[in-house]
Design a protein around this motif. Structure first.
Motif, PDB file in Angstrom:
ATOM      1  N   PRO A 224       0.834  -1.208   0.000  1.00  0.00           N
ATOM      2  CA  PRO A 224       0.000   0.000   0.000  1.00  0.00           C
ATOM      3  C   PRO A 224       0.864   1.252   0.000  1.00  0.00           C
ATOM      4  CG  PRO A 224      -0.824  -1.581   1.608  1.00  0.00           C
ATOM      5  CD  PRO A 224       0.511  -2.088   1.147  1.00  0.00           C
ATOM      6  N   THR A 225       0.450   2.234  -0.771  1.00  0.00           N
ATOM      7  CA  THR A 225       1.225   3.466  -0.879  1.00  0.00           C
ATOM      8  C   THR A 225       0.469   4.693  -0.365  1.00  0.00           C
ATOM      9  OG1 THR A 225       0.514   3.604  -3.189  1.00  0.00           O
ATOM     10  CG2 THR A 225       2.714   2.701  -2.754  1.00  0.00           C
ATOM     11  N   HIS A 226      -0.731   4.487   0.159  1.00  0.00           N
ATOM     12  CA  HIS A 226      -1.470   5.568   0.812  1.00  0.00           C
ATOM     13  C   HIS A 226      -2.187   4.959   2.014  1.00  0.00           C
ATOM     14  CE1 HIS A 226      -3.470   9.552   0.946  1.00  0.00           C
ATOM     15  NE2 HIS A 226      -4.453   8.863   1.501  1.00  0.00           N
ATOM     16  N   VAL A 227      -1.822   5.431   3.215  1.00  0.00           N
ATOM     17  CA  VAL A 227      -2.349   4.869   4.459  1.00  0.00           C
ATOM     18  C   VAL A 227      -2.888   6.000   5.323  1.00  0.00           C
ATOM     19  CG1 VAL A 227      -1.846   3.465   6.493  1.00  0.00           C
ATOM     20  CG2 VAL A 227      -0.604   3.036   4.349  1.00  0.00           C
ATOM     21  N   ALA A 228      -4.105   5.825   5.812  1.00  0.00           N
ATOM     22  CA  ALA A 228      -4.713   6.794   6.721  1.00  0.00           C
ATOM     23  C   ALA A 228      -5.284   6.045   7.914  1.00  0.00           C
ATOM     24  CB  ALA A 228      -5.820   7.580   6.023  1.00  0.00           C
ATOM     25  N   GLY A 229      -5.077   6.581   9.106  1.00  0.00           N
ATOM     26  CA  GLY A 229      -5.563   5.860  10.269  1.00  0.00           C
ATOM     27  C   GLY A 229      -5.583   6.692  11.525  1.00  0.00           C
ATOM     28  N   VAL A 230      -5.895   6.002  12.615  1.00  0.00           N
ATOM     29  CA  VAL A 230      -6.002   6.620  13.937  1.00  0.00           C
ATOM     30  C   VAL A 230      -5.303   5.719  14.943  1.00  0.00           C
ATOM     31  CG1 VAL A 230      -7.560   7.418  15.750  1.00  0.00           C
ATOM     32  CG2 VAL A 230      -8.200   7.713  13.347  1.00  0.00           C
ATOM     33  N   MET A 231      -4.536   6.344  15.834  1.00  0.00           N
ATOM     34  CA  MET A 231      -3.886   5.630  16.934  1.00  0.00           C
ATOM     35  C   MET A 231      -4.480   6.099  18.261  1.00  0.00           C
ATOM     36  SD  MET A 231       0.109   5.882  15.738  1.00  0.00           S
ATOM     37  CE  MET A 231      -0.105   7.576  15.155  1.00  0.00           C
ATOM     38  N   ALA A 232      -4.936   5.158  19.082  1.00  0.00           N
ATOM     39  CA  ALA A 232      -5.334   5.460  20.449  1.00  0.00           C
ATOM     40  C   ALA A 232      -4.161   5.105  21.357  1.00  0.00           C
ATOM     41  CB  ALA A 232      -6.568   4.658  20.834  1.00  0.00           C
ATOM     42  N   PHE A 233      -3.720   6.072  22.142  1.00  0.00           N
ATOM     43  CA  PHE A 233      -2.581   5.868  23.024  1.00  0.00           C
ATOM     44  C   PHE A 233      -3.053   5.428  24.407  1.00  0.00           C
ATOM     45  CE2 PHE A 233      -0.743   8.096  19.585  1.00  0.00           C
ATOM     46  CZ  PHE A 233       0.623   7.834  19.602  1.00  0.00           C
ATOM     47  N   ALA A 234      -2.170   4.754  25.128  1.00  0.00           N
ATOM     48  CA  ALA A 234      -2.532   4.258  26.455  1.00  0.00           C
ATOM     49  C   ALA A 234      -2.867   5.387  27.416  1.00  0.00           C
ATOM     50  CB  ALA A 234      -1.384   3.408  27.015  1.00  0.00           C
ATOM     51  N   ASN A 235      -2.334   6.591  27.162  1.00  0.00           N
ATOM     52  CA  ASN A 235      -2.619   7.725  28.045  1.00  0.00           C
ATOM     53  C   ASN A 235      -3.941   8.415  27.710  1.00  0.00           C
ATOM     54  OD1 ASN A 235      -2.077   9.195  25.714  1.00  0.00           O
ATOM     55  ND2 ASN A 235      -0.632  10.593  26.695  1.00  0.00           N
ATOM     56  N   GLY A 236      -4.661   7.903  26.696  1.00  0.00           N
ATOM     57  CA  GLY A 236      -5.966   8.451  26.332  1.00  0.00           C
ATOM     58  C   GLY A 236      -5.967   9.349  25.115  1.00  0.00           C
ATOM     59  N   ALA A 237      -4.794   9.790  24.643  1.00  0.00           N
ATOM     60  CA  ALA A 237      -4.731  10.648  23.461  1.00  0.00           C
ATOM     61  C   ALA A 237      -5.064   9.860  22.199  1.00  0.00           C
ATOM     62  CB  ALA A 237      -3.341  11.274  23.330  1.00  0.00           C
ATOM     63  N   VAL A 238      -5.648  10.542  21.220  1.00  0.00           N
ATOM     64  CA  VAL A 238      -6.011   9.936  19.939  1.00  0.00           C
ATOM     65  C   VAL A 238      -5.381  10.767  18.825  1.00  0.00           C
ATOM     66  CG1 VAL A 238      -7.894   9.325  18.383  1.00  0.00           C
ATOM     67  CG2 VAL A 238      -8.171   9.013  20.854  1.00  0.00           C
ATOM     68  N   VAL A 239      -4.575  10.117  17.987  1.00  0.00           N
ATOM     69  CA  VAL A 239      -3.796  10.823  16.968  1.00  0.00           C
ATOM     70  C   VAL A 239      -4.144  10.299  15.579  1.00  0.00           C
ATOM     71  CG1 VAL A 239      -1.472  11.304  16.102  1.00  0.00           C
ATOM     72  CG2 VAL A 239      -1.900  11.282  18.571  1.00  0.00           C
ATOM     73  N   GLN A 240      -4.431  11.221  14.657  1.00  0.00           N
ATOM     74  CA  GLN A 240      -4.665  10.872  13.257  1.00  0.00           C
ATOM     75  C   GLN A 240      -3.329  10.826  12.511  1.00  0.00           C
ATOM     76  OE1 GLN A 240      -7.624  14.341  13.750  1.00  0.00           O
ATOM     77  NE2 GLN A 240      -7.926  13.592  11.675  1.00  0.00           N
ATOM     78  N   ILE A 241      -3.202   9.885  11.588  1.00  0.00           N
ATOM     79  CA  ILE A 241      -1.962   9.753  10.835  1.00  0.00           C
ATOM     80  C   ILE A 241      -2.258   9.546   9.360  1.00  0.00           C
ATOM     81  CG2 ILE A 241      -1.801   7.252  11.269  1.00  0.00           C
ATOM     82  CD1 ILE A 241       1.290   7.644  11.409  1.00  0.00           C
ATOM     83  N   GLY A 242      -1.453  10.156   8.494  1.00  0.00           N
ATOM     84  CA  GLY A 242      -1.547   9.958   7.049  1.00  0.00           C
ATOM     85  C   GLY A 242      -0.155   9.814   6.467  1.00  0.00           C
ATOM     86  N   MET A 243       0.105   8.701   5.778  1.00  0.00           N
ATOM     87  CA  MET A 243       1.402   8.430   5.145  1.00  0.00           C
ATOM     88  C   MET A 243       1.146   8.078   3.681  1.00  0.00           C
ATOM     89  SD  MET A 243       3.903   8.410   7.593  1.00  0.00           S
ATOM     90  CE  MET A 243       3.214   9.747   8.581  1.00  0.00           C
ATOM     91  N   SER A 244       1.797   8.794   2.762  1.00  0.00           N
ATOM     92  CA  SER A 244       1.473   8.569   1.363  1.00  0.00           C
ATOM     93  C   SER A 244       2.656   8.809   0.440  1.00  0.00           C
ATOM     94  CB  SER A 244       0.319   9.481   0.932  1.00  0.00           C
ATOM     95  OG  SER A 244      -0.050   9.232  -0.412  1.00  0.00           O
ATOM     96  N   PHE A 245       2.745   7.958  -0.585  1.00  0.00           N
ATOM     97  CA  PHE A 245       3.632   8.171  -1.732  1.00  0.00           C
ATOM     98  C   PHE A 245       2.810   8.545  -2.973  1.00  0.00           C
ATOM     99  CE2 PHE A 245       7.157   4.994  -0.257  1.00  0.00           C
ATOM    100  CZ  PHE A 245       7.611   5.927   0.656  1.00  0.00           C
ATOM    101  N   ASP A 246       1.575   9.045  -2.778  1.00  0.00           N
ATOM    102  CA  ASP A 246       0.672   9.299  -3.898  1.00  0.00           C
ATOM    103  C   ASP A 246       0.124  10.721  -3.931  1.00  0.00           C
ATOM    104  OD1 ASP A 246       0.333   6.645  -5.282  1.00  0.00           O
ATOM    105  OD2 ASP A 246      -0.203   6.054  -3.247  1.00  0.00           O
ATOM    106  N   VAL A 247       0.692  11.621  -3.148  1.00  0.00           N
ATOM    107  CA  VAL A 247       0.128  12.969  -3.022  1.00  0.00           C
ATOM    108  C   VAL A 247       1.094  13.996  -3.627  1.00  0.00           C
ATOM    109  CG1 VAL A 247      -0.586  14.750  -1.389  1.00  0.00           C
ATOM    110  CG2 VAL A 247      -1.231  12.362  -0.996  1.00  0.00           C
TER     111      VAL A 247
END
Length: 367
Positions: A224-247
């Motif tokens: 995959p060359t375009h990835v979008a997602g969300v990480m929930a951290f153990a401390n309660g924070a929620v972080v959006q992430i986008g990694m791409s070779f297509d933009v």
């Protein structure tokens, strides 16, 4: 403090940055030689840095080599790492730790069984810009961390890398190539990840190289060359992430962390330096200059130096195997979440690495 013998395996594109930093900034590192399956590459790199070109077997057999620095392509990281462990050497590899979590876990378990240390890039989170952001979060400047964004998007590495095919093989792609910088830094800032959700797609099945010397060559895409997602951290924070070779381009900053009392713009996780942008609730963004060490250059290999000092001082090293394995599991989880249509719980745990507030070189190690 006695020097630590270093053997370098892999003399590709990234090796120059490692060798430059090792020879300029970290006198504890005694480079005993460089090796590559391509002998010409090894000879050229040895000549450039006034070092000795050796075979892999010679480095592994040298009793003065204590750490093997593994700068091979991703699919060789675990195989070379296991060779180093079998030879009784600690090992530090370029990112990612392995091309999948199962491989990385095999390496981590082998190291623990042999009583040896492993580590892995990235070590950019040890740079003064990132450590300044860490210090501000630890001081409670942004209040309770609640979220963030992590963004790397580009048209692809075939524009500039002389041999870019491995970026599109298993073990490559934007998440495993660039994700380590962002996720490792976020673990440094916020602690471990507990859950992941995401989508991963492959818009194109082949790419055309536009860099030299392979300009015009077509290469297949296996990841995959375009990835979008969300990480929930153990401390309660929620972080959006986008990694791409297509933009083609975007206007997002690389990394932001949000809290109940303020926001931080963290420097590019692929670099050591840069000011930290800070916005206090109700105010305006202002730059907070990095006041901690390693914020004024490219210190790529500080993770190796920290490992060397840790061996001599009998303390934990920061860019360690538990951290690298946790990040690898998180990255793989985005692909699994996409393929299976569910949220993935992370099974590994890691502690935030100790902060680095003082120079390694002068012997004043951070507590």
């Amino acid at each position: 403090m006695d020097k630590v013998g270093i053997g370098i395996i892999g003399c590709g594109n990234i090796s120059g940055a490692y060798l430059k930093a090792m020879t300029e900034f970290f006198p504890i590192l005694d480079i005993r030689g460089v090796a590559d399956l391509n002998r010409d590459l090894a000879e050229a790199k040895a000549s450039e840095f006034n070092l000795q070109a050796r075979t892999v077997e010679e480095l592994l057999a040298d009793p003065k080599v204590e750490i093997i620095v593994n700068l091979t392509i991703p699919k060789a990281h675990v195989a070379v790492g296991l060779q180093a462990l079998d030879a009784g050497k600690h090992t530090y590899s370029e990112k990612p730790l392995g091309i999948n979590f199962a491989e990385g876990k095999k390496l981590a378990e082998a190291a623990k069984a042999k009583g040896l240390r492993i580590g892995a890039a990235p070590d950019t989170f040890l740079g003064g810009g990132h450590q300044t952001a860490r210090e501000l979060i630890d001081q409670g400047v942004i209040g309770l961390p609640v979220g963030g964004t992590a963004t790397f998007m580009c048209p692809g590495h075939e524009r500039w890398h002389p041999n870019p095919a491995f970026y599109y093989e298993v073990g490559g792609g934007p998440m495993l190539d660039m994700g380590p910088y962002y996720i490792t830094d976020l673990v440094n800032l916020l602690g471990p990840v507990s859950q992941v959700a995401g989508f991963a797609v492959t818009p194109r099945k082949e790419r055309i190289i536009t860099s030299e010397p392979r300009n015009g060559e077509r290469i297949p895409v296996h990841v995959p060359t375009h990835v979008a997602g969300v990480m929930a951290f153990a401390n309660g924070a929620v972080v959006q992430i986008g990694m791409s070779f297509d933009v083609a381009g975007h206007k997002h900053v690389p990394l932001e962390v949000y809290g109940t009392e303020g926001t931080l713009i963290v420097p590019d996780p692929n670099r050591f330096e840069g000011p930290v942008g800070y916005l206090k609730k109700g105010g305006q963004f202002e730059d907070q200059p990095a006041t901690l060490p390693y914020a004024d250059g490219n210190y790529r290999s500080i993770g190796v130096a920290d490992l060397a000092y840790a061996i001599r001082s009998n303390r934990p090293h920061r860019a360690n195997g538990d951290l690298a394995l946790h990040v690898l599991e998180v990255m793989e989880a985005f692909h699994t979440a996409s393929a299976e249509g569910r949220t993935i719980k992370i099974t590994t745990a890691t502690e935030r690495p100790a902060p680095l507030s003082e120079s390694l070189v002068d012997g004043r190690l951070a507590k």
